[in-house]
Scaffold this motif. Structure first.
Motif, PDB file in Angstrom:
ATOM      1  N   ASP A 185       0.767  -1.206   0.291  1.00 49.93           N
ATOM      2  CA  ASP A 185       0.125  -0.020   0.033  1.00 49.93           C
ATOM      3  C   ASP A 185       0.657   1.439  -0.145  1.00 49.93           C
ATOM      4  O   ASP A 185       0.519   2.426   0.009  1.00 49.93           O
ATOM      5  N   SER A 186       1.995   1.212   0.308  1.00 52.41           N
ATOM      6  CA  SER A 186       2.816   2.451   0.125  1.00 52.41           C
ATOM      7  C   SER A 186       4.389   2.212   0.502  1.00 52.41           C
ATOM      8  O   SER A 186       4.512   1.011   0.927  1.00 52.41           O
ATOM      9  N   THR A 227       6.813   3.485   6.034  1.00 49.24           N
ATOM     10  CA  THR A 227       6.059   2.361   7.011  1.00 49.24           C
ATOM     11  C   THR A 227       5.418   3.083   7.811  1.00 49.24           C
ATOM     12  O   THR A 227       5.559   4.367   8.139  1.00 49.24           O
ATOM     13  N   SER A 233       3.857  -0.161   6.483  1.00 47.90           N
ATOM     14  CA  SER A 233       3.018  -0.654   5.060  1.00 47.90           C
ATOM     15  C   SER A 233       2.444  -1.830   5.150  1.00 47.90           C
ATOM     16  O   SER A 233       2.738  -2.938   5.798  1.00 47.90           O
ATOM     17  N   TRP A 283       0.803  -5.049   2.980  1.00 51.93           N
ATOM     18  CA  TRP A 283       1.518  -6.262   2.243  1.00 51.93           C
ATOM     19  C   TRP A 283       0.358  -7.042   1.831  1.00 51.93           C
ATOM     20  O   TRP A 283      -0.103  -7.768   2.890  1.00 51.93           O
TER      21      TRP A 283
END
Length: 153
Positions: free
Chosen positions: A88-89, A92, A94, A96
């Protein structure tokens, strides 16, 4: 090596020593579960003391090896990441979405230190919950998966 391991009627892992002593309730523990999973396995008794040392799984007769590997599989849980569906980014924490050899999983990484390089291609990833995931060979990931993890390397 003439070691015979078996499960008693209560499901406990057992070994009968050459002197006839039966050791029950053994727990197999790998010395190096990631780097050398086939080497150095300790069979620990209920008191926490080592009862038997197996230098290498290949030294065991096939039936005994199968019993030991089944016991190890029951105890260990380190899924292998086969595909990374989404991250998603790039910062952190983040989230997964991955597919592993044990099914789909969602993991949250607190920081980049949650990704450890065991070698140039072998990664150990620890989720926020403490579950460890492995990528044994980065070069075996498909291109989209590699692109998703590349920014964290």
């Amino acid at each position: 090596m003439s070691i015979t391991l078996y499960h008693n009627p209560h499901g406990q892992l057992c070994w009968r020593a050459p002197d006839g002593t039966e050791h029950r309730g053994l727990v197999p523990v790998r010395a190096f579960p990631i780097q050398a999973p086939q080497e150095g396995i300790s069979l620990v008794g209920p008191d926490g003391k080592e009862v038997l040392w197996v230098a290498h799984l290949n030294e065991l007769p096939p039936a005994t090896r199968q019993v030991l590997e089944a016991s190890l599989a029951e105890r260990e849980f380190i899924p292998v990441i086969e595909h990374i569906d989404a991250v998603d980014s790039i910062s952190t924490p983040s989230h997964w979405q991955v597919r592993t050899d044990r099914g789909p999983a969602t993991l949250v990484l607190k920081g980049e230190e949650d990704i450890r390089h065991l070698s140039a291609q072998h990664l150990l990833i620890t989720s926020r919950e403490g579950v460890q995931f492995r990528i044994p060979d980065l070069s075996q990931l498909d291109r989209p998966s590699f692109k998703r993890i590349e920014r964290f390397l």
